[in-house]
Design a protein around this motif. Structure first.
Motif, short mmCIF file in Angstrom:
data_model
loop_
_atom_site.label_atom_id
_atom_site.label_comp_id
_atom_site.label_asym_id
_atom_site.label_seq_id
_atom_site.Cartn_x
_atom_site.Cartn_y
_atom_site.Cartn_z
N ALA A 1 0.49 0.09 -4.50
CA ALA A 1 1.71 -0.25 -3.77
C ALA A 1 2.79 -0.73 -4.72
CB ALA A 1 1.40 -1.34 -2.74
N THR A 2 4.01 -0.32 -4.43
CA THR A 2 5.19 -0.78 -5.15
C THR A 2 6.15 -1.39 -4.16
OG1 THR A 2 4.92 1.04 -6.75
CG2 THR A 2 7.04 -0.11 -6.72
N LYS A 3 6.64 -2.59 -4.45
CA LYS A 3 7.54 -3.27 -3.52
C LYS A 3 8.82 -2.48 -3.34
CE LYS A 3 8.41 -7.04 -1.06
NZ LYS A 3 8.97 -6.41 0.15
N VAL B 1 6.03 1.09 -1.07
CA VAL B 1 5.82 2.52 -1.27
C VAL B 1 4.38 2.70 -1.75
CG1 VAL B 1 6.47 4.56 -2.59
CG2 VAL B 1 8.23 2.99 -1.78
N ILE B 2 3.61 3.52 -1.02
CA ILE B 2 2.18 3.66 -1.25
C ILE B 2 1.87 5.02 -1.85
CG2 ILE B 2 -0.10 3.50 -0.19
CD1 ILE B 2 1.57 0.95 0.07
N ASN B 3 0.99 5.02 -2.86
CA ASN B 3 0.49 6.26 -3.46
C ASN B 3 -1.03 6.17 -3.60
OD1 ASN B 3 2.79 8.17 -4.53
ND2 ASN B 3 3.50 6.07 -4.87
N GLY B 4 -1.69 7.29 -3.47
CA GLY B 4 -3.14 7.31 -3.63
C GLY B 4 -3.75 8.43 -2.81
N ALA B 5 -5.08 8.48 -2.83
CA ALA B 5 -5.79 9.53 -2.09
C ALA B 5 -7.16 9.04 -1.70
CB ALA B 5 -5.90 10.81 -2.92
N LYS B 6 -7.70 9.60 -0.61
CA LYS B 6 -9.07 9.34 -0.19
C LYS B 6 -9.76 10.68 0.00
CE LYS B 6 -12.88 7.61 1.39
NZ LYS B 6 -13.11 7.25 2.76
N GLU C 1 -9.56 15.89 1.82
CA GLU C 1 -8.78 14.88 1.09
C GLU C 1 -7.50 14.54 1.83
OE1 GLU C 1 -6.34 14.29 -3.15
OE2 GLU C 1 -7.35 16.18 -2.71
N VAL C 2 -7.24 13.25 1.96
CA VAL C 2 -5.96 12.78 2.50
C VAL C 2 -5.19 12.16 1.33
CG1 VAL C 2 -4.80 11.17 4.04
CG2 VAL C 2 -6.83 12.41 4.82
N ARG C 3 -4.00 12.66 1.11
CA ARG C 3 -3.19 12.23 -0.03
C ARG C 3 -1.91 11.56 0.44
NH1 ARG C 3 -2.31 17.15 -3.90
NH2 ARG C 3 -4.60 17.14 -3.70
N LEU C 4 -1.59 10.41 -0.16
CA LEU C 4 -0.36 9.70 0.13
C LEU C 4 0.55 9.78 -1.09
CD1 LEU C 4 -2.34 8.55 2.28
CD2 LEU C 4 -1.05 6.42 2.16
N ALA D 1 -3.87 -2.85 -2.77
CA ALA D 1 -3.65 -4.05 -3.57
C ALA D 1 -2.14 -4.25 -3.73
CB ALA D 1 -4.33 -3.92 -4.92
N LEU D 2 -1.61 -5.31 -3.11
CA LEU D 2 -0.18 -5.56 -3.17
C LEU D 2 0.16 -6.39 -4.39
CD1 LEU D 2 0.60 -6.50 0.55
CD2 LEU D 2 0.71 -4.25 -0.54
N PRO D 3 1.24 -6.05 -5.10
CA PRO D 3 1.67 -6.87 -6.23
C PRO D 3 2.21 -8.21 -5.74
CG PRO D 3 3.29 -5.15 -5.75
CD PRO D 3 2.11 -4.88 -4.87
N THR D 4 1.98 -9.27 -6.51
CA THR D 4 2.46 -10.61 -6.16
C THR D 4 3.17 -11.21 -7.37
OG1 THR D 4 0.42 -11.71 -6.87
CG2 THR D 4 0.53 -10.94 -4.58
N ASP D 5 3.92 -12.28 -7.12
CA ASP D 5 4.64 -12.96 -8.20
C ASP D 5 3.69 -13.56 -9.22
OD1 ASP D 5 7.02 -12.28 -6.98
OD2 ASP D 5 7.20 -14.20 -5.91
N SER D 6 2.50 -13.95 -8.77
CA SER D 6 1.53 -14.58 -9.66
C SER D 6 0.84 -13.57 -10.58
CB SER D 6 0.47 -15.32 -8.85
OG SER D 6 -0.33 -14.40 -8.13
N GLY D 7 0.98 -12.29 -10.27
CA GLY D 7 0.30 -11.27 -11.06
C GLY D 7 -1.07 -10.91 -10.53
#
Length: 378
Positions: free
Chosen positions: A140-142, A148-153, A210-213, A170-176
């Protein structure tokens, strides 16, 4: 076979007419891509099976869900596998809905799934070697108002029939330190695509492609945050989700083997002691899984509950393997040659050993857990 008949009666009470529809279609057709089974399941109200009646669902408890899944798998293995992933996703949502971090949106989503009979595919990491059992498959990118989500299953059951896709990210946070969240995305969202992946004829009807985002925007309101677990441990959401998954995926293979053993019993193959032996192994697996279902129903879904569930799954897997081999032997070469059904069910029923966690990855952590340490799975 009283336990199988009881499972079918349970299925009929929740999804009236579905088993009759499945019985009217050949196994070969039910297991092929683009078969009618999922449409029958949807029309019978199957998507709401586990959703509480308060929110428009059928309100099946774990023991009843086990029976329904077993009954479906005895007639249409691919349908049972595919809908297990739907129920797993639904269980994840109502676990979130009952958590202290619930916004109330989860219940609204569940109500919509039940009322509109929507099918939910699972984009969690289940089935991918070398990854955590429910590890995020998406990055995920803020972005303004969301991510904005990218990836595949891959494989992803229900890839062609899904209305919604649920996945961990996994969402990015200010703490890293990334924060795990669960997202729910409508199938028609721009950037979601389906690609060929499943190359086997076995269980092809489960639509496990496959499902791709690709650069999929997800509004912040569709992100459901989870409670973090201790380092190295599964959090509550993952624990409950995995327990449900292990119960229902095992029920699928219980149903497949039940279909073979039923042929042995109805055809009076072998001696009385032969049939008693194969029935004993089948019922051993059924009783183990019923015990797990009662445990979930009684609220034992923590770390110890997960360990008990996995012990039951592996023991059931062994018992089903014995029952499968005995049933095929008793049915004999003529049954194997005269119809493809026996060979198909025998091949499909081996699939339980492919579902995670592997026995080897569980054994060491389980021994440590019995000695008093937390259960840590990867």
């Amino acid at each position: 076979m009283r336990s199988l008949e009881a499972a079918r009666e349970t299925c009929e009470s929740f999804l009236p007419g579905l088993l009759d529809q499945l019985s009217g279609t050949s196994l070969e057709e039910l297991e092929a891509p683009k078969n009618p089974a999922l449409d029958h399941f949807r029309k019978a109200g199957g998507p709401g099976l586990l959703i509480p009646k308060t929110y428009g669902g059928a309100g099946a408890d774990p023991l009843q869900a086990l029976g329904v899944t077993r009954a479906l798998a005895s007639k249409a293995p691919s349908l049972a596998i595919a809908t297990t992933m739907h129920h797993f996703s639904v269980a994840t949502l109502f676990t979130l809905a009952e958590s202290i971090q619930s916004s109330g949106m989860e219940w609204a989503l569940l109500e919509g799934i039940a009322e509109q009979r929507l099918l939910v595919a699972s984009g969690f990491a289940e089935g991918r070697p070398g990854r955590g059992i429910l590890s995020p498959m998406m990055t995920a990118t803020k972005a303004d108002g969301g991510y904005v989500i990218n990836g595949a299953k891959k494989p992803c059951s229900l890839s062609h029939s899904m209305d919604l896709l649920t996945a961990s990210v996994a969402l990015p946070t200010d703490s890293g330190e990334p924060r795990m969240s669960v997202l729910l995305i409508p199938r028609q969202t721009e950037g979601i695509s389906v690609h060929p992946f499943w190359g086997s004829r076995t269980l092809a009807g489960a639509e496990s492609d496959e499902v791709r985002l690709t650069d999929v925007f997800v509004d912040e309101q569709l992100m459901m945050h989870t409670e973090p677990g201790d380092a190295g441990n599964l959090d509550d959401l993952q624990t409950v989700g995995l327990i449900w998954f292990e119960l229902l995926i095992s029920a699928c293979y219980l149903g497949m083997v039940s279909g073979l053993v039923e042929r042995v019993v109805d055809g009076k193959r072998g001696s009385d002691s032969d049939r008693a032996r194969v029935l004993t192994r089948l019922e051993t697996a059924a009783l183990l899984l019923e015990g797990t279902a009662r445990m979930i129903r009684d609220g034992e879904t923590g770390n110890t509950g997960l360990a008990s569930t996995l012990v039951a799954r592996y023991a059931a897997q062994d018992a089903l393997g014995d029952a499968l081999n005995q049933a095929v032997e008793l049915l004999g070469g003529s049954a194997f040659i005269s119809s493809s059904d026996v060979a198909y069910l025998a091949g499909a029923a081996h699939g339980l050993s492919f579902h995670p966690p592997s026995r080897s990855s569980f054994t060491g952590p389980y021994l440590d857990h019995v000695a008093g340490d937390p259960l840590r799975l990867t």
